[in-house]
Write a protein that holds these residues in place. Structure first.
Motif, short mmCIF file in Angstrom:
data_model
loop_
_atom_site.label_atom_id
_atom_site.label_comp_id
_atom_site.label_asym_id
_atom_site.label_seq_id
_atom_site.Cartn_x
_atom_site.Cartn_y
_atom_site.Cartn_z
N LEU A 3 0.82 -1.21 0.00
CA LEU A 3 0.00 0.00 0.00
C LEU A 3 0.85 1.26 0.00
CD1 LEU A 3 -2.68 -0.93 2.69
CD2 LEU A 3 -2.92 -1.00 0.20
N TYR A 4 0.46 2.22 -0.82
CA TYR A 4 1.06 3.54 -0.87
C TYR A 4 0.20 4.44 0.02
CZ TYR A 4 2.72 7.89 -3.13
OH TYR A 4 3.26 9.12 -3.42
N LEU A 5 0.77 5.00 1.07
CA LEU A 5 0.02 5.81 2.01
C LEU A 5 0.02 7.26 1.54
CD1 LEU A 5 -1.50 5.49 4.71
CD2 LEU A 5 0.59 6.23 5.84
N ALA A 6 -1.05 7.67 0.89
CA ALA A 6 -1.15 9.00 0.29
C ALA A 6 -1.61 10.02 1.31
CB ALA A 6 -2.09 8.98 -0.90
N ASP A 15 -2.68 5.53 14.17
CA ASP A 15 -1.40 5.47 13.47
C ASP A 15 -1.60 4.54 12.28
OD1 ASP A 15 1.13 5.10 12.49
OD2 ASP A 15 2.03 4.53 14.39
N PRO A 16 -1.93 5.11 11.11
CA PRO A 16 -2.25 4.24 9.97
C PRO A 16 -1.12 3.31 9.56
CG PRO A 16 -2.13 6.54 9.30
CD PRO A 16 -2.05 6.51 10.78
N VAL A 17 0.12 3.76 9.67
CA VAL A 17 1.24 2.90 9.28
C VAL A 17 1.28 1.65 10.17
CG1 VAL A 17 3.74 2.73 9.04
CG2 VAL A 17 2.58 4.85 8.40
N ALA A 18 1.24 1.85 11.48
CA ALA A 18 1.28 0.73 12.41
C ALA A 18 0.07 -0.18 12.25
CB ALA A 18 1.37 1.24 13.84
N ALA A 22 0.15 -3.98 10.97
CA ALA A 22 -0.38 -5.02 11.85
C ALA A 22 -1.41 -5.88 11.13
CB ALA A 22 -0.99 -4.39 13.11
N ALA A 23 -2.08 -5.30 10.13
CA ALA A 23 -3.07 -6.03 9.34
C ALA A 23 -2.40 -6.85 8.23
CB ALA A 23 -4.09 -5.07 8.75
N GLY A 24 -1.08 -6.78 8.17
CA GLY A 24 -0.35 -7.61 7.22
C GLY A 24 0.07 -6.93 5.93
N HIS A 25 -0.13 -5.63 5.85
CA HIS A 25 0.23 -4.90 4.63
C HIS A 25 1.68 -4.43 4.66
CE1 HIS A 25 -3.88 -4.91 3.24
NE2 HIS A 25 -4.28 -4.43 4.41
N ASP A 26 2.26 -4.33 3.48
CA ASP A 26 3.57 -3.72 3.28
C ASP A 26 3.29 -2.26 2.94
OD1 ASP A 26 6.09 -2.90 2.50
OD2 ASP A 26 6.24 -4.29 0.81
N VAL A 27 3.52 -1.37 3.89
CA VAL A 27 3.13 0.03 3.74
C VAL A 27 4.32 0.86 3.27
CG1 VAL A 27 2.13 2.05 4.89
CG2 VAL A 27 1.43 -0.26 5.57
N ARG A 28 4.12 1.57 2.19
CA ARG A 28 5.12 2.49 1.66
C ARG A 28 4.69 3.90 2.03
NH1 ARG A 28 8.42 -0.68 -1.77
NH2 ARG A 28 8.07 -2.74 -0.91
N VAL A 29 5.60 4.67 2.61
CA VAL A 29 5.26 6.00 3.14
C VAL A 29 6.04 7.06 2.36
CG1 VAL A 29 5.13 7.42 5.21
CG2 VAL A 29 4.94 4.93 5.40
N ALA A 67 -3.76 3.84 0.02
CA ALA A 67 -4.49 4.06 1.26
C ALA A 67 -4.43 5.56 1.55
CB ALA A 67 -3.87 3.28 2.41
N LEU A 68 -5.58 6.20 1.66
CA LEU A 68 -5.66 7.65 1.84
C LEU A 68 -5.72 8.02 3.32
CD1 LEU A 68 -8.41 8.31 -0.82
CD2 LEU A 68 -5.95 8.66 -1.10
N THR A 69 -4.95 9.02 3.69
CA THR A 69 -5.01 9.55 5.05
C THR A 69 -5.81 10.85 5.05
OG1 THR A 69 -2.98 10.84 4.83
CG2 THR A 69 -2.75 8.57 5.62
N PRO A 70 -6.32 11.27 6.22
CA PRO A 70 -7.02 12.55 6.27
C PRO A 70 -6.10 13.66 5.76
CG PRO A 70 -7.34 11.35 8.31
CD PRO A 70 -6.29 10.60 7.52
N GLY A 71 -6.68 14.57 5.05
CA GLY A 71 -5.91 15.69 4.51
C GLY A 71 -5.21 15.41 3.20
N TRP A 72 -5.45 14.25 2.60
CA TRP A 72 -4.75 13.92 1.36
C TRP A 72 -5.09 14.89 0.24
CZ3 TRP A 72 -7.20 12.67 -3.19
CH2 TRP A 72 -8.56 12.33 -3.12
#
Length: 99
Positions: A3-6, A15-18, A22-29, A67-72
């Motif tokens: 997932l690309y965290l936009a 904490d979306p990254v954590a 924890a849900a098993g995703h490979d998160v790119r920030v 994956a979109l964060t608030p304020g994207w």
């Protein structure tokens, strides 16, 4: 899933990254990439902002979804990422939907 965290504004209790990891995703920030980390890969004539955007887009094309964060919507790189994802059919959801 990779997932690309936009977006970069996730102040608050979550904490979306954590949580995504924890849900098993490979998160790119992409927000973790700074102008100081991309100067070696910059093209001649690139401004620091252009080099940064290029590095973030290279990260995006290697991901399976966004994956979109608030304020994207206030982040120009996140807007570009979502636009590209819509063009190529990459899934885009609020980050909580990937938990």
């Amino acid at each position: 899933m990779r997932l690309y965290l936009a977006g970069h504004d996730w102040a608050g209790d979550a904490d979306p990254v954590a949580e995504l990891r924890a849900a098993g995703h490979d998160v790119r920030v992409p927000a973790a990439i700074t102008t100081s980390t991309v100067t070696a890969g910059a093209r001649p004539g690139d401004t620091p902002e252009m080099a940064l955007s290029r590095a973030r887009m290279r990260m995006l094309v290697d991901c399976d979804a966004i994956a979109l964060t608030p304020g994207w919507r206030d982040d120009t790189d996140a807007l570009a990422a979502v636009d590209w994802a819509d063009t190529v059919g990459l899934p885009v959801e609020e980050w909580e939907a990937w938990i």
